[in-house]
Design a protein around this motif. Structure first.
Motif, mmCIF file in Angstrom:
data_model
loop_
_atom_site.group_PDB
_atom_site.id
_atom_site.type_symbol
_atom_site.label_atom_id
_atom_site.label_comp_id
_atom_site.label_asym_id
_atom_site.label_seq_id
_atom_site.Cartn_x
_atom_site.Cartn_y
_atom_site.Cartn_z
ATOM 1 N N ALA A 105 -2.112 0.907 4.412
ATOM 2 C CA ALA A 105 -1.445 1.552 5.548
ATOM 3 C C ALA A 105 -1.004 2.963 5.192
ATOM 4 O O ALA A 105 -0.824 3.809 6.072
ATOM 5 C CB ALA A 105 -0.238 0.733 5.985
ATOM 6 N N GLY A 106 -0.842 3.235 3.883
ATOM 7 C CA GLY A 106 -0.403 4.563 3.468
ATOM 8 C C GLY A 106 -0.692 4.794 1.994
ATOM 9 O O GLY A 106 -0.536 3.887 1.182
ATOM 10 N N ILE A 107 -1.128 6.021 1.682
ATOM 11 C CA ILE A 107 -1.450 6.368 0.293
ATOM 12 C C ILE A 107 -0.902 7.746 -0.053
ATOM 13 O O ILE A 107 -0.611 8.552 0.823
ATOM 14 C CB ILE A 107 -2.981 6.396 0.035
ATOM 15 C CG1 ILE A 107 -3.691 7.350 1.022
ATOM 16 C CG2 ILE A 107 -3.580 4.997 0.123
ATOM 17 C CD1 ILE A 107 -5.146 7.613 0.673
ATOM 18 N N THR A 108 -0.786 7.993 -1.360
ATOM 19 C CA THR A 108 -0.418 9.344 -1.798
ATOM 20 C C THR A 108 -1.579 9.971 -2.556
ATOM 21 O O THR A 108 -2.520 9.276 -2.944
ATOM 22 C CB THR A 108 0.801 9.339 -2.756
ATOM 23 O OG1 THR A 108 0.469 8.581 -3.917
ATOM 24 C CG2 THR A 108 2.027 8.771 -2.092
ATOM 25 N N ASN A 109 -1.474 11.269 -2.777
ATOM 26 C CA ASN A 109 -2.465 11.952 -3.615
ATOM 27 C C ASN A 109 -2.124 11.683 -5.076
ATOM 28 O O ASN A 109 -1.115 11.035 -5.389
ATOM 29 C CB ASN A 109 -2.500 13.455 -3.306
ATOM 30 C CG ASN A 109 -1.198 14.145 -3.657
ATOM 31 O OD1 ASN A 109 -0.160 13.489 -3.842
ATOM 32 N ND2 ASN A 109 -1.219 15.452 -3.755
ATOM 33 N N GLU A 110 -2.955 12.194 -5.956
ATOM 34 C CA GLU A 110 -2.778 11.910 -7.368
ATOM 35 C C GLU A 110 -1.442 12.452 -7.894
ATOM 36 O O GLU A 110 -0.756 11.789 -8.658
ATOM 37 C CB GLU A 110 -3.950 12.527 -8.146
ATOM 38 C CG GLU A 110 -4.130 11.914 -9.504
ATOM 39 C CD GLU A 110 -5.330 12.492 -10.241
ATOM 40 O OE1 GLU A 110 -6.161 13.167 -9.601
ATOM 41 O OE2 GLU A 110 -5.399 12.267 -11.458
ATOM 42 N N LYS A 157 -5.270 1.801 -6.547
ATOM 43 C CA LYS A 157 -4.506 0.604 -6.904
ATOM 44 C C LYS A 157 -3.871 0.763 -8.282
ATOM 45 O O LYS A 157 -2.682 0.520 -8.461
ATOM 46 C CB LYS A 157 -5.445 -0.610 -6.887
ATOM 47 C CG LYS A 157 -4.809 -1.835 -6.262
ATOM 48 C CD LYS A 157 -5.797 -2.920 -5.891
ATOM 49 C CE LYS A 157 -6.435 -3.561 -7.101
ATOM 50 N NZ LYS A 157 -7.259 -4.742 -6.734
ATOM 51 N N MET A 158 -4.696 1.210 -9.208
ATOM 52 C CA MET A 158 -4.251 1.303 -10.597
ATOM 53 C C MET A 158 -3.094 2.287 -10.739
ATOM 54 O O MET A 158 -2.183 2.084 -11.525
ATOM 55 C CB MET A 158 -5.433 1.767 -11.451
ATOM 56 C CG MET A 158 -5.383 1.331 -12.880
ATOM 57 S SD MET A 158 -7.014 1.510 -13.612
ATOM 58 C CE MET A 158 -7.318 3.264 -13.459
ATOM 59 N N ASN A 159 -3.136 3.361 -9.951
ATOM 60 C CA ASN A 159 -2.108 4.393 -10.078
ATOM 61 C C ASN A 159 -0.976 4.232 -9.067
ATOM 62 O O ASN A 159 -0.211 5.161 -8.846
ATOM 63 C CB ASN A 159 -2.754 5.774 -9.956
ATOM 64 C CG ASN A 159 -3.747 6.029 -11.069
ATOM 65 O OD1 ASN A 159 -3.435 5.846 -12.248
ATOM 66 N ND2 ASN A 159 -4.962 6.402 -10.718
ATOM 67 N N HIS A 160 -0.905 3.060 -8.467
ATOM 68 C CA HIS A 160 0.177 2.743 -7.518
ATOM 69 C C HIS A 160 0.261 3.756 -6.384
ATOM 70 O O HIS A 160 1.341 4.102 -5.912
ATOM 71 C CB HIS A 160 1.522 2.647 -8.242
ATOM 72 C CG HIS A 160 1.472 1.740 -9.436
ATOM 73 N ND1 HIS A 160 1.392 0.375 -9.309
ATOM 74 C CD2 HIS A 160 1.439 2.007 -10.759
ATOM 75 C CE1 HIS A 160 1.320 -0.159 -10.527
ATOM 76 N NE2 HIS A 160 1.344 0.805 -11.419
ATOM 77 N N ARG A 161 -0.906 4.242 -5.982
ATOM 78 C CA ARG A 161 -0.919 5.225 -4.900
ATOM 79 C C ARG A 161 -1.015 4.576 -3.524
ATOM 80 O O ARG A 161 -0.937 5.251 -2.504
ATOM 81 C CB ARG A 161 -2.072 6.213 -5.132
ATOM 82 C CG ARG A 161 -1.759 7.178 -6.273
ATOM 83 C CD ARG A 161 -2.983 7.903 -6.741
ATOM 84 N NE ARG A 161 -3.630 8.610 -5.643
ATOM 85 C CZ ARG A 161 -4.820 9.191 -5.746
ATOM 86 N NH1 ARG A 161 -5.488 9.126 -6.893
ATOM 87 N NH2 ARG A 161 -5.349 9.807 -4.716
#
Lengths: 83, 228
Positions: free
Chosen positions: B180-185, B159-163
């Protein structure tokens, strides 16, 4: 060869949708006092005996059989009684 | 830009994915790459399609993650190449450890196949730059194991890193934070459960998925093509 029984369950605190559904069904059927139901997997392996057996099983569980992010595993080794 | 679409035994969205890339972006090459391939290093972007790789046996994506091609997919991802996993592709990326968390059975225990509202939570990624922040897309979902689970700390970090790039507008499958969808760091790997490749034509329900593929293409163009 020995038989190894691997049991895989969701970790404590991870909501188990299947377990919940089974619990509701049991309650609906009139079985009282069913506080909790967990649904997991049982995997039976037939593997070669050896001094590194535990290490091998644990490695198999960590790498493939269980997903350590949400699942725990336990296993039992079943050795046939010597005649 | 050269794109690879990986075909695992049991993949069933590979053609749709290739069609989306081929016919709706200016991607030069789109190749269907078998799971047995040794390397995908000649491609700029790698797409893992939906389906039921290896019959979803054991856990969705658990066996596909050890397919021969995956070693190269992981090393290219670590080099910063664009990697997109959709539906089963997302599950494979989770199992491969390229993205955090895991998938559980949908809360209602049903396979859900319908078009849902998907919100663009972050339009600042290479996957979503052609969308508006907060835009609500109509995109189909089709999965039985889409109930995203991660521990609290991981969720806070995401959440904090807008991922968290996409979220369901309402709870559809029990996912933590309606994810529904996330990215890696590093921001080069995306996993998402909804199927943008099935939302390419208004005639077939929605064309809201196009932006994902054009975003990826535009990102590549902007970083690789020198205009004078």
């Amino acid at each position: 060869m020995v038989n190894v029984h691997v049991y895989i369950t969701l970790k404590e605190g991870v909501l188990d949708p299947q377990g919940k559904a089974v619990q509701h069904s049991l309650t609906a059927l009139g079985y009282e006092g069913v506080e909790e139901v967990k649904v997991g997997k049982w995997i039976k392996l037939e593997v070669a005996e050896g001094s590194d057996l535990d290490a091998r099983i644990e490695s198999m569980c960590e790498q493939l059989l269980a997903n350590p992010v949400i699942e725990n595993y336990t296993y039992q080794v079943e050795r046939e009684a010597q005649v | 830009m050269k794109a690879a679409v990986i075909v695992f035994p049991g993949s069933n969205c590979d053609r749709d994915m290739a069609h989306a890339l081929q016919d709706f972006t200016d991607v030069k090459t789109v190749d269907l790459i078998p799971h047995t391939a040794e390397s995908v290093d000649r491609y700029d972007a790698i797409f893992l399609p939906g389906g039921f790789s290896y019959g979803d046996y054991l856990r969705s994506g658990a066996i596909a993650r050890f397919a021969p091609v995956m070693e190269s997919v992981v090393s290219e991802a670590k080099k910063g190449k664009t990697v997109v996993g959709i539906c089963n592709g997302f599950q494979i990326l989770l199992e491969a450890g390229l993205l955090p968390g895991a998938m559980k059975r949908n809360t209602n225990l049903k396979y859900i196949c319908r078009t849902v509202n998907v919100k663009v939570e972050n339009s600042g990624t290479r996957f979503t730059s052609d969308y508006e922040e907060g835009e609500v897309l109509r995109i189909p979902i089709a999965h039985g194991d889409g109930n995203y689970e991660c521990d609290e700390q991981t969720y806070e970090t995401l959440k904090m890193n807008h991922r968290i790039v996409f979220s369901y507008e309402s709870d559809v499958n029990g996912s933590t934070g309606r994810i529904a969808g996330i990215t890696n760091e590093a921001g080069n790997v995306l996993g998402m459960m909804p199927h943008p490749e099935r939302a390419m034509e208004t005639l077939l329900g929605s064309e809201d998925g196009r932006g994902l593929f054009t975003s990826v293409y535009h990102h590549w163009r902007d970083t690789h093509v020198v205009t004078t």
